[in-house]
Scaffold this motif. Structure first.
Motif, mmCIF file in Angstrom:
data_model
loop_
_atom_site.group_PDB
_atom_site.id
_atom_site.type_symbol
_atom_site.label_atom_id
_atom_site.label_comp_id
_atom_site.label_asym_id
_atom_site.label_seq_id
_atom_site.Cartn_x
_atom_site.Cartn_y
_atom_site.Cartn_z
ATOM 1 N N ILE A 137 0.862 -1.183 0.000
ATOM 2 C CA ILE A 137 0.000 0.000 0.000
ATOM 3 C C ILE A 137 0.901 1.236 0.000
ATOM 4 N N ASN A 138 1.635 1.404 -1.107
ATOM 5 C CA ASN A 138 2.668 2.425 -1.145
ATOM 6 C C ASN A 138 2.248 3.719 -1.816
ATOM 7 N N ASP A 139 0.982 3.858 -2.195
ATOM 8 C CA ASP A 139 0.537 5.140 -2.715
ATOM 9 C C ASP A 139 -0.932 5.350 -2.382
ATOM 10 N N HIS A 140 -1.418 6.547 -2.665
ATOM 11 C CA HIS A 140 -2.774 6.914 -2.265
ATOM 12 C C HIS A 140 -3.834 6.046 -2.938
ATOM 13 N N VAL A 141 -3.590 5.592 -4.170
ATOM 14 C CA VAL A 141 -4.573 4.755 -4.864
ATOM 15 C C VAL A 141 -4.695 3.407 -4.154
ATOM 16 N N GLU A 142 -3.570 2.820 -3.778
ATOM 17 C CA GLU A 142 -3.600 1.544 -3.057
ATOM 18 C C GLU A 142 -4.267 1.711 -1.701
ATOM 19 N N ALA A 143 -3.988 2.809 -1.008
ATOM 20 C CA ALA A 143 -4.622 3.043 0.303
ATOM 21 C C ALA A 143 -6.133 3.157 0.142
ATOM 22 N N PHE A 144 -6.576 3.907 -0.863
ATOM 23 C CA PHE A 144 -8.009 4.055 -1.109
ATOM 24 C C PHE A 144 -8.630 2.702 -1.453
ATOM 25 N N ASN A 145 -7.998 1.965 -2.366
ATOM 26 C CA ASN A 145 -8.528 0.662 -2.770
ATOM 27 C C ASN A 145 -8.611 -0.296 -1.585
ATOM 28 N N ASP A 146 -7.639 -0.226 -0.681
ATOM 29 C CA ASP A 146 -7.666 -1.066 0.506
ATOM 30 C C ASP A 146 -8.870 -0.717 1.384
ATOM 31 N N MET A 147 -9.202 0.568 1.450
ATOM 32 C CA MET A 147 -10.308 0.999 2.298
ATOM 33 C C MET A 147 -11.675 0.691 1.704
ATOM 34 N N VAL A 148 -11.760 0.479 0.398
ATOM 35 C CA VAL A 148 -13.067 0.220 -0.237
ATOM 36 C C VAL A 148 -13.176 -1.188 -0.811
ATOM 37 N N GLN A 149 -12.199 -2.028 -0.580
ATOM 38 C CA GLN A 149 -12.140 -3.323 -1.255
ATOM 39 C C GLN A 149 -13.347 -4.227 -1.007
ATOM 40 N N TYR A 150 -14.038 -4.059 0.099
ATOM 41 C CA TYR A 150 -15.173 -4.938 0.385
ATOM 42 C C TYR A 150 -16.507 -4.327 -0.008
ATOM 43 N N GLY A 151 -16.490 -3.144 -0.603
ATOM 44 C CA GLY A 151 -17.704 -2.546 -1.143
ATOM 45 C C GLY A 151 -18.677 -2.036 -0.094
ATOM 46 N N PRO A 152 -19.913 -1.771 -0.513
ATOM 47 C CA PRO A 152 -20.891 -1.097 0.335
ATOM 48 C C PRO A 152 -21.268 -1.823 1.623
ATOM 49 N N THR A 153 -20.896 -3.067 1.768
ATOM 50 C CA THR A 153 -21.224 -3.771 3.017
ATOM 51 C C THR A 153 -20.155 -3.552 4.087
ATOM 52 N N ASP A 154 -19.088 -2.866 3.755
ATOM 53 C CA ASP A 154 -17.974 -2.664 4.679
ATOM 54 C C ASP A 154 -18.048 -1.276 5.303
ATOM 55 N N VAL A 155 -17.749 -1.187 6.605
ATOM 56 C CA VAL A 155 -17.846 0.093 7.300
ATOM 57 C C VAL A 155 -16.822 1.110 6.808
ATOM 58 N N SER A 156 -15.639 0.667 6.383
ATOM 59 C CA SER A 156 -14.652 1.606 5.848
ATOM 60 C C SER A 156 -15.166 2.257 4.568
ATOM 61 N N TYR A 157 -15.770 1.452 3.711
ATOM 62 C CA TYR A 157 -16.390 1.971 2.487
ATOM 63 C C TYR A 157 -17.493 2.946 2.866
ATOM 64 N N ASP A 158 -18.297 2.573 3.846
ATOM 65 C CA ASP A 158 -19.398 3.437 4.278
ATOM 66 C C ASP A 158 -18.892 4.784 4.780
ATOM 67 N N ASN A 159 -17.810 4.809 5.527
ATOM 68 C CA ASN A 159 -17.256 6.089 5.989
ATOM 69 C C ASN A 159 -16.906 6.989 4.817
ATOM 70 N N LEU A 160 -16.252 6.420 3.833
ATOM 71 C CA LEU A 160 -15.809 7.207 2.685
ATOM 72 C C LEU A 160 -16.985 7.741 1.870
ATOM 73 N N HIS A 161 -18.140 7.103 1.962
ATOM 74 C CA HIS A 161 -19.320 7.510 1.194
ATOM 75 C C HIS A 161 -20.454 8.014 2.082
ATOM 76 N N SER A 162 -20.147 8.299 3.322
ATOM 77 C CA SER A 162 -21.170 8.718 4.278
ATOM 78 C C SER A 162 -21.528 10.191 4.114
ATOM 79 N N THR A 163 -22.789 10.497 4.366
ATOM 80 C CA THR A 163 -23.218 11.899 4.426
ATOM 81 C C THR A 163 -23.214 12.387 5.876
ATOM 82 N N ALA A 164 -22.787 11.543 6.802
ATOM 83 C CA ALA A 164 -22.755 11.913 8.221
ATOM 84 C C ALA A 164 -21.541 12.769 8.567
ATOM 85 N N PHE A 165 -20.553 12.827 7.684
ATOM 86 C CA PHE A 165 -19.324 13.556 7.967
ATOM 87 C C PHE A 165 -19.155 14.714 7.000
ATOM 88 N N ASP A 166 -18.582 15.806 7.516
ATOM 89 C CA ASP A 166 -18.305 16.981 6.695
ATOM 90 C C ASP A 166 -16.810 17.167 6.450
#
Length: 193
Positions: A137-166
């Motif tokens: 995970i040596n660049d920003h694309v790999e870090a992002f992909n690691d955080m969304v790899q499990y899709g909408p059922t994963d809480v990390s993915y949900d954080n990145l796509h949440s409307t609860a945070f500004d």
């Protein structure tokens, strides 16, 4: 290769009062043992990677019809310090960092309060954190992909796509020959006065 993303969402009522490294980082808020709580970064390469991840996250959000997050420099410092803390204590990663609790026993929200983020005072706060680390995970694309790899059922993915945070803060560090070498933290904040 070990690649992981984790999160904690904390809803808390905060009643604290107002509170106002190395060659590449400067800790301006530290624990009693010298570990960082908030850290400035002077390495332009690491700063560029943090900015690239911030931009990548916002591009992805806009492509999903969501508002872009707002950059929050004080939150960057907290996220950066956590990445540095993970790198410096890599043998303890499985001890507590996966649960987002550092060796001092503090949660992501605790660390933000200790860093003196003013919006934490007398507010209801929704706060979350994603972490990613690993040799590949040596660049920003790999870090992002690691955080969304499990899709909408994963809480990390949900954080990145949440409307609860500004607001978000992004932190990254690299430690050659440490257990995982690359460490990323994204902190999310929504404050309701």
């Amino acid at each position: 290769m070990r690649r992981l993303s984790f999160l904690a969402v904390i809803l808390a009522i905060i009643g604290c009062g107002d509170s106002g490294g190395s060659s590449h980082s400067h800790w301006h808020v530290t624990y009693y043992n010298g570990d960082p709580i908030a850290a400035d970064e002077h390495n332009s390469s690491l700063l560029d990677e943090e900015e690239d991840l911030f931009d990548h996250i916002n591009s992805d959000r806009v492509s999903h019809g969501l508002n872009a997050f707002i950059a929050y420099p004080s939150l960057d410092e907290v996220a950066r310090a956590h990445s540095i803390h993970m790198a410096d204590h890599c043998s303890e990663v499985f001890y507590g960092f996966e649960s987002l609790i550092n060796p001092e026993g503090d949660s992501p929200l605790d660390r933000a309060i200790l860093a003196g983020i003013h919006e934490m005072s007398h507010s209801v706060v929704v706060y979350a954190e994603n972490i990613s680390y690993g040799l590949g995970i040596n660049d920003h694309v790999e870090a992002f992909n690691d955080m969304v790899q499990y899709g909408p059922t994963d809480v990390s993915y949900d954080n990145l796509h949440s409307t609860a945070f500004d607001y978000i803060g992004v932190g990254h560090t690299y430690r050659f020959l440490s257990e995982y070498e690359y460490y990323w933290t994204v902190d999310f904040l929504h404050s309701i006065p």
